[in-house]
Design an enzyme around this catalytic site. Structure first.
Site, PDB file in Angstrom:
ATOM      1  CD  GLU A  16       5.669  -9.965  -1.409  1.00  0.00           C
ATOM      2  OE1 GLU A  16       5.229  -9.042  -2.136  1.00  0.00           O
ATOM      3  OE2 GLU A  16       5.060 -11.023  -1.228  1.00  0.00           O
ATOM      4  CG  ASP A  19       7.243  -3.817  -6.812  1.00  0.00           C
ATOM      5  OD1 ASP A  19       8.046  -3.604  -5.869  1.00  0.00           O
ATOM      6  OD2 ASP A  19       6.022  -3.525  -6.759  1.00  0.00           O
ATOM      7  CB  SER A  49     -16.551   4.140   1.850  1.00  0.00           C
ATOM      8  OG  SER A  49     -16.289   2.828   2.286  1.00  0.00           O
ATOM      9  CG  LEU A 108      -5.217  -9.568   0.985  1.00  0.00           C
ATOM     10  CD1 LEU A 108      -6.531 -10.212   1.418  1.00  0.00           C
ATOM     11  CD2 LEU A 108      -4.356 -10.593   0.245  1.00  0.00           C
ATOM     12  CB  SER A 109      -3.434  -4.552  -3.357  1.00  0.00           C
ATOM     13  OG  SER A 109      -2.076  -4.814  -3.317  1.00  0.00           O
ATOM     14  CB  SER A 110      -7.751  -2.524   0.514  1.00  0.00           C
ATOM     15  OG  SER A 110      -6.785  -2.071   1.447  1.00  0.00           O
ATOM     16  CD  GLU A 139      -0.729   2.803  -2.584  1.00  0.00           C
ATOM     17  OE1 GLU A 139      -1.745   2.399  -3.180  1.00  0.00           O
ATOM     18  OE2 GLU A 139      -0.509   2.582  -1.382  1.00  0.00           O
ATOM     19  CG  ASP A 151       0.532  -3.653  -4.553  1.00  0.00           C
ATOM     20  OD1 ASP A 151       1.178  -4.708  -4.736  1.00  0.00           O
ATOM     21  OD2 ASP A 151       0.668  -2.923  -3.557  1.00  0.00           O
ATOM     22  CE1 TYR A 199       7.049  -1.647  -0.255  1.00  0.00           C
ATOM     23  CE2 TYR A 199       7.965   0.471  -0.923  1.00  0.00           C
ATOM     24  CZ  TYR A 199       7.416  -0.754  -1.251  1.00  0.00           C
ATOM     25  OH  TYR A 199       7.250  -1.084  -2.570  1.00  0.00           O
TER      26      TYR A 199
HETATM   27  C1  GLA Z   1       3.702  -3.238  -1.499  1.00  0.00           C
HETATM   28  C2  GLA Z   1       4.027  -2.305  -2.663  1.00  0.00           C
HETATM   29  C3  GLA Z   1       4.422  -3.104  -3.896  1.00  0.00           C
HETATM   30  C4  GLA Z   1       5.519  -4.121  -3.575  1.00  0.00           C
HETATM   31  C5  GLA Z   1       5.160  -4.929  -2.328  1.00  0.00           C
HETATM   32  C6  GLA Z   1       6.278  -5.828  -1.880  1.00  0.00           C
HETATM   33  O1  GLA Z   1       2.551  -3.991  -1.773  1.00  0.00           O
HETATM   34  O2  GLA Z   1       2.927  -1.489  -2.964  1.00  0.00           O
HETATM   35  O3  GLA Z   1       4.840  -2.234  -4.922  1.00  0.00           O
HETATM   36  O4  GLA Z   1       6.765  -3.485  -3.422  1.00  0.00           O
HETATM   37  O5  GLA Z   1       4.801  -4.104  -1.239  1.00  0.00           O
HETATM   38  O6  GLA Z   1       6.520  -6.842  -2.812  1.00  0.00           O
END
Ligand code: GLA
Length: 337
Positions: A16, A19, A49, A108-110, A139, A151, A199
């Site tokens: 985590e 990346d 949607s 969960l990367s929606s 993004e 993601d 972040y």
């Molecule tokens: C988010 C970002 C990813 C990654 C994670 C943490 O999901 O989009 O690129 O940095 O946080 O691991």
């Protein structure tokens, strides 16, 4: 011509906030996905949607995706913008519908699933890595968050039954089989958005650490001890130790050593809590509660942090809440006729 494109969300097992310094991550594409269905026609991208009250209309020459309304349209606009700059000019729009089974705002990367599905629906041509890179830029444009590649690449390159080991420096992807006698369970903690979360501060902390000791992906934990600022030192210690945990987790999973895998997940959570400071009290309590259940090997927060979900590795049936997620194939165009 009807097009139907489908892109999964992802859950990260371990690795985590590694990346964006070229480290290692081990997500899997999940059996929850976003689908974009419609026709390539007209001079705008018009999507409605089933989960959102207001439809999105994006001009093909959209200038600034980050100010598009409604906000979910920013991810669509980011893709339209990137398609316009890096793909062969198409000059046609799209009219269609978005549906999703990826929980929104849960970590969960929606948003990545939406971007990847939109890019494929609009006619993206290229490799899974190129698709992920285009959607990562989309993004960043849409949200202003300097996110890494995990993601989007997880969504684009997933392999059924496998975790996706990504080296975010060389950008190589290696599928790692998930043992069949375990379950990956995701339990929602609380809603979060990375927009407005610290972040970007963590990304800046890592840049400061690298200015002192060089690339974190090449550093040892001993190297991080020489960093003068205690906060930056702790951030670097998380990243360097997390990369090492990914390596050891992959070895353990390949050896079917679930006890060790689980211990590494627990250590990852402690590192995110104490050194990277991206967990919350609600998430920490949830992790501790689930970790005590019989048959649970390991639990940790997953995703960008400051809320979202936790992920557990457990014996089948050990956890009676949340969602059992199955490692699934990556994004694809399902029909194009
Ligand atoms: C988010 C970002 C990813 C990654 C994670 C943490 O999901 O989009 O690129 O940095 O946080 O691991």
């Amino acid at each position: 011509m009807t097009v139907l494109a489908r892109a999964p969300g992802r859950v990260n097992l371990i690795g985590e906030h590694t990346d964006y310094t070229g480290g290692l991550v081990l997500p899997m594409a999940i059996d929850r996905a976003t689908t974009v269905e419609g026709e390539r026609r007209g001079q705008v991208v018009r999507l409605r949607s089933l989960d959102e009250p207001v439809e999105v209309v994006i001009a093909l020459d959209v200038d600034d995706p980050s100010i598009v309304e409604p906000p979910w349209g920013r991810y669509v606009a980011g893709v339209v913008k990137e398609m316009g700059t890096s793909q062969a000019p198409r000059g046609t729009g799209f009219v269609g519908t978005v549906t999703t089974t990826v929980p929104i705002g849960a970590g969960l990367s929606s948003s990545a699933a939406l971007e990847v599905a939109v890019a494929l629906a609009l006619g993206f041509e290229g490799t899974a890595l190129e698709l992920a890179q285009l959607c990562q830029r989309a993004e960043q444009r849409a949200s202003g968050v300097p996110c890494g590649i995990m993601d989007q690449l997880s969504s684009a390159a997933g392999v059924a039954g496998h975790l996706t080991l990504i080296d975010c420096h060389s950008l190589t992807v290696e599928p790692v089989a998930l043992p069949t006698d375990v379950e990956v369970v995701v339990v929602h903690g609380h809603h979060r958005t990375l927009v407005g979360s610290p972040y970007a501060d963590r990304v800046a902390d890592c840049a400061m650490a690298e200015a002192q000791i060089g690339p974190l992906r090449l550093a040892t934990v001993a190297d991080t001890g020489t960093i003068s600022d205690p906060t930056v030192r702790a951030r670097a210690r998380h990243v360097v130790s997390e990369n090492e945990r990914v390596r050891r987790f992959v070895d353990a999973i390949r050896a079917d050593d679930l006890e060790t895998s689980g211990q590494l997940m627990a250590a990852s959570h402690r590192s995110m809590r104490d050194d990277y400071e991206i967990t919350t009290a609600i998430i920490d309590d949830l992790v501790e509660r689930l970790a005590r259940l019989p048959g649970v090997f390991g639990v940790r927060m997953t995703g960008g942090g400051f809320g979202g979900c936790v992920v557990a590795l457990s014996r089948p049936g050990a956890i009676s809440e949340g969602w059992v997620m199955r490692p699934s194939a990556g994004a694809r165009v399902v029909t194009n006729s």
